[in-house]
Scaffold this motif. Structure first.
Motif, short mmCIF file in Angstrom:
data_model
loop_
_atom_site.label_atom_id
_atom_site.label_comp_id
_atom_site.label_asym_id
_atom_site.label_seq_id
_atom_site.Cartn_x
_atom_site.Cartn_y
_atom_site.Cartn_z
N ALA A 20 23.08 63.29 26.62
CA ALA A 20 22.67 63.46 28.01
C ALA A 20 23.88 63.40 28.94
CB ALA A 20 21.66 62.38 28.38
N ALA A 21 24.80 62.50 28.65
CA ALA A 21 26.01 62.38 29.48
C ALA A 21 26.84 63.66 29.43
CB ALA A 21 26.84 61.19 29.02
N LEU A 22 26.97 64.24 28.24
CA LEU A 22 27.72 65.49 28.09
C LEU A 22 27.01 66.63 28.82
CD1 LEU A 22 28.72 65.23 24.32
CD2 LEU A 22 30.22 64.93 26.29
N TRP A 23 25.69 66.65 28.71
CA TRP A 23 24.89 67.69 29.37
C TRP A 23 25.03 67.62 30.88
CZ3 TRP A 23 19.83 66.66 31.77
CH2 TRP A 23 19.17 67.82 32.19
N LEU A 24 24.96 66.42 31.44
CA LEU A 24 25.08 66.25 32.89
C LEU A 24 26.48 66.65 33.37
CD1 LEU A 24 23.19 62.87 33.40
CD2 LEU A 24 22.44 65.13 34.17
N SER A 25 27.49 66.30 32.59
CA SER A 25 28.87 66.68 32.95
C SER A 25 29.03 68.19 32.96
CB SER A 25 29.86 66.05 31.96
OG SER A 25 29.84 64.65 32.05
N ASP A 26 28.40 68.85 31.98
CA ASP A 26 28.47 70.30 31.91
C ASP A 26 27.74 70.94 33.09
OD1 ASP A 26 28.95 72.85 30.23
OD2 ASP A 26 26.80 72.92 30.60
N ARG A 27 26.57 70.39 33.44
CA ARG A 27 25.82 70.93 34.58
C ARG A 27 26.63 70.80 35.87
NH1 ARG A 27 22.65 74.02 31.88
NH2 ARG A 27 24.54 73.77 30.65
N GLU A 28 27.28 69.64 36.03
CA GLU A 28 28.07 69.41 37.23
C GLU A 28 29.27 70.34 37.29
OE1 GLU A 28 29.90 65.61 39.72
OE2 GLU A 28 29.39 65.38 37.60
N ALA A 29 29.93 70.55 36.15
CA ALA A 29 31.09 71.44 36.10
C ALA A 29 30.72 72.88 36.41
CB ALA A 29 31.75 71.36 34.71
N ASN A 30 29.47 73.24 36.12
CA ASN A 30 29.01 74.61 36.38
C ASN A 30 28.51 74.80 37.81
OD1 ASN A 30 29.57 75.61 33.83
ND2 ASN A 30 27.57 75.08 33.01
N GLY A 31 28.70 73.77 38.64
CA GLY A 31 28.37 73.90 40.06
C GLY A 31 26.88 73.87 40.35
N LEU A 32 26.13 73.11 39.56
CA LEU A 32 24.69 73.02 39.80
C LEU A 32 24.42 72.42 41.18
CD1 LEU A 32 22.14 73.59 38.04
CD2 LEU A 32 22.04 71.14 37.62
N GLU A 33 23.35 72.88 41.81
CA GLU A 33 22.99 72.40 43.14
C GLU A 33 22.86 70.88 43.14
OE1 GLU A 33 18.94 72.91 45.31
OE2 GLU A 33 20.10 74.71 45.73
N ARG A 34 23.32 70.26 44.20
CA ARG A 34 23.38 68.81 44.28
C ARG A 34 22.00 68.15 44.06
NH1 ARG A 34 24.69 65.58 49.90
NH2 ARG A 34 24.47 63.45 49.12
N ALA A 35 20.97 68.72 44.68
CA ALA A 35 19.64 68.13 44.55
C ALA A 35 19.11 68.24 43.12
CB ALA A 35 18.67 68.83 45.51
N THR A 36 19.37 69.36 42.47
CA THR A 36 18.92 69.55 41.09
C THR A 36 19.64 68.60 40.16
OG1 THR A 36 18.51 71.90 41.57
CG2 THR A 36 18.59 71.24 39.25
N LEU A 37 20.95 68.44 40.36
CA LEU A 37 21.72 67.52 39.53
C LEU A 37 21.23 66.09 39.71
CD1 LEU A 37 24.14 67.36 37.58
CD2 LEU A 37 25.61 66.96 39.56
N ALA A 38 20.91 65.71 40.94
CA ALA A 38 20.39 64.36 41.19
C ALA A 38 19.05 64.15 40.48
CB ALA A 38 20.22 64.14 42.69
N GLN A 39 18.23 65.19 40.46
CA GLN A 39 16.94 65.10 39.77
C GLN A 39 17.14 64.93 38.26
OE1 GLN A 39 14.29 68.65 39.20
NE2 GLN A 39 12.90 67.49 40.50
N TYR A 40 18.10 65.67 37.69
CA TYR A 40 18.40 65.54 36.25
C TYR A 40 18.89 64.12 35.93
CZ TYR A 40 18.05 70.63 35.63
OH TYR A 40 17.61 71.92 35.56
#
Length: 393
Positions: free
Chosen positions: A70-90
């Motif tokens: 999960a930590a690796l997945w979240l880091s990848d999502r953040e690096a790909n510029g995922l929207e702030r609100a969506t990243l917070a939800q994840y």
């Protein structure tokens, strides 16, 4: 590959014995795993042989835990510029729901039955988790499982684990009919009925009417309502063009997906009310259609607390506890049902593809999964008999 008995002594001098499964993975690396019973070792080795032959085996020692993946997945999502609100939800899904229950489980040991058990914990709650152990809503559970499936898929794509994705396996089983209809949207529970909408529109205060009318008869998401500008509405030809939205932090950005950038026809009655609203609408820097009284982007909670809930209470549309019965997204569900319903029932009787386009769904599968059961069905027996007669002459 072999299974053999192993005997040894503990530090205290106690004699022990077990069964050792000895094998090499698809990369040629040797692994050993100890079992208390021979039949368990045999079963494991048989499964390992199949996975090694298919090139999809992951040993337990090489497998990360769900929390690590999960930590690796979240880091990848953040690096790909995922929207702030969506990243917070994840992050909430991971920190508040996934990790407390199954975070320590190795991915190689995570199975579909374990995911089913995890889902049941979310549904019923678990007192051992303290404040986090309350039952989750069906909608939240679906989102949590989607996040879990996504992080498992990311681990597989990254080569951290092989084999089937248990969340996707569960989804396939559900689509095959094992749990069909359990969390299906229902009129009167998740979707306002026509009588409820009629009562709401009869009693709604004039200053609360415009935004609810657009939500009901145009089906905009809450974020699209909050980001809607007057330049996005063609008052002459009666059309709304969705070009932007406001996230939970009131930041303006592009639509949720490419399909979210769409044009929606505005019914004449709604268009007339919008023209009147434009004359008294609060001034805002972004020429917003529904700004806050101070001219800023409205918070979602303020719309619910100060507009939707009072309107529902005035119309006596409440649940058994006397609280407002529906949320803002329920009005979007009503719009979908209105598009689908037969014209003789007051609907628009549109085909599935047209509903997808107006809803702004990125895939027709999303529309079908969510609203397919609302499409009217004919007399199957009569139609089948008629088809048989035509075929056989």
């Amino acid at each position: 590959m072999s299974v053999r008995k192993r005997r040894w002594k503990t530090k205290e001098g106690e004699e022990r014995e077990g069964w050792l499964a000895d094998y090499r993975d698809q990369g040629g690396k040797r692994h050993q795993k100890l079992f208390a019973r021979k039949k368990d070792a045999d079963a494991f080795l048989a499964q390992a042989k199949v996975e090694v032959r298919a090139g999809v085996h992951t040993s337990e020692s090489q497998s990360p835990t769900v929390a690590q993946a999960a930590a690796l997945w979240l880091s990848d999502r953040e690096a790909n510029g995922l929207e702030r609100a969506t990243l917070a939800q994840y992050r909430q899904h991971v920190d508040l729901h996934i990790n407390p229950v199954i975070g320590c489980v190795k991915l190689s040991k995570l199975t579909t039955p374990m995911v089913v058990d995890f889902r049941e914990v979310l549904r019923s709650g678990d007192a051992t988790l303290g404040p986090l152990g309350h039952p989750r809503s069906p909608a939240l559970i679906r989102k949590i499982l989607t996040s879990l499936g996504s992080l498992l898929a990311h681990a597989k794509e990254s080569g951290k684990v092989f084999g089937a994705n248990p969340v996707r396996e569960l989804a396939r089983a559900r689509r095959a009919g094992e749990e069909r209809g359990r969390d299906r949207l229902e009129i009167g529970r998740d979707i306002p009925s026509r009588d409820e909408i009629k009562r709401l529109l009869e009693l709604i205060p004039s200053d609360q009417e415009p935004i609810l009318l657009v939500a009901i008869f145009c089906g905009l998401r809450a974020s699209e309502l909050r980001g809607l500008r007057w330049s996005d509405i063609d008052l002459k030809f009666g059309e709304i063009h969705i070009r932007q939205r406001a996230d939970r932090y009131c930041k303006i950005g592009p639509p949720k997906s490419k399909a979210g950038n769409r044009k929606i026809p505005v019914p004449p009655g709604v268009l007339k009310r919008l023209k009147a609203w434009k004359l008294v609408c609060p001034i805002s820097a972004g020429t917003l259609v529904f700004p806050s009284p101070s001219g800023l982007v409205q918070h979602h909670s303020n719309i619910v607390r100060h507009i939707l809930n009072p309107a529902l209470m005035t119309a006596a549309i409440v649940n058994g506890d006397g609280a407002p019965k529906y949320g803002l997204h329920s009005l979007r569900h009503f719009f979908a049902s209105w598009l689908i319903n037969r014209t003789r029932d007051g609907g628009r009787e549109m085909p599935l593809k047209a509903v997808q386009v107006l809803m702004g769904h990125s895939s027709i599968t999303i529309t079908a999964d969510r609203y397919g059961h609302l499409f009217p069905r004919g007399d199957d027996a009569a139609e089948l008999a008629d088809a048989e007669r035509k075929l056989l002459g």
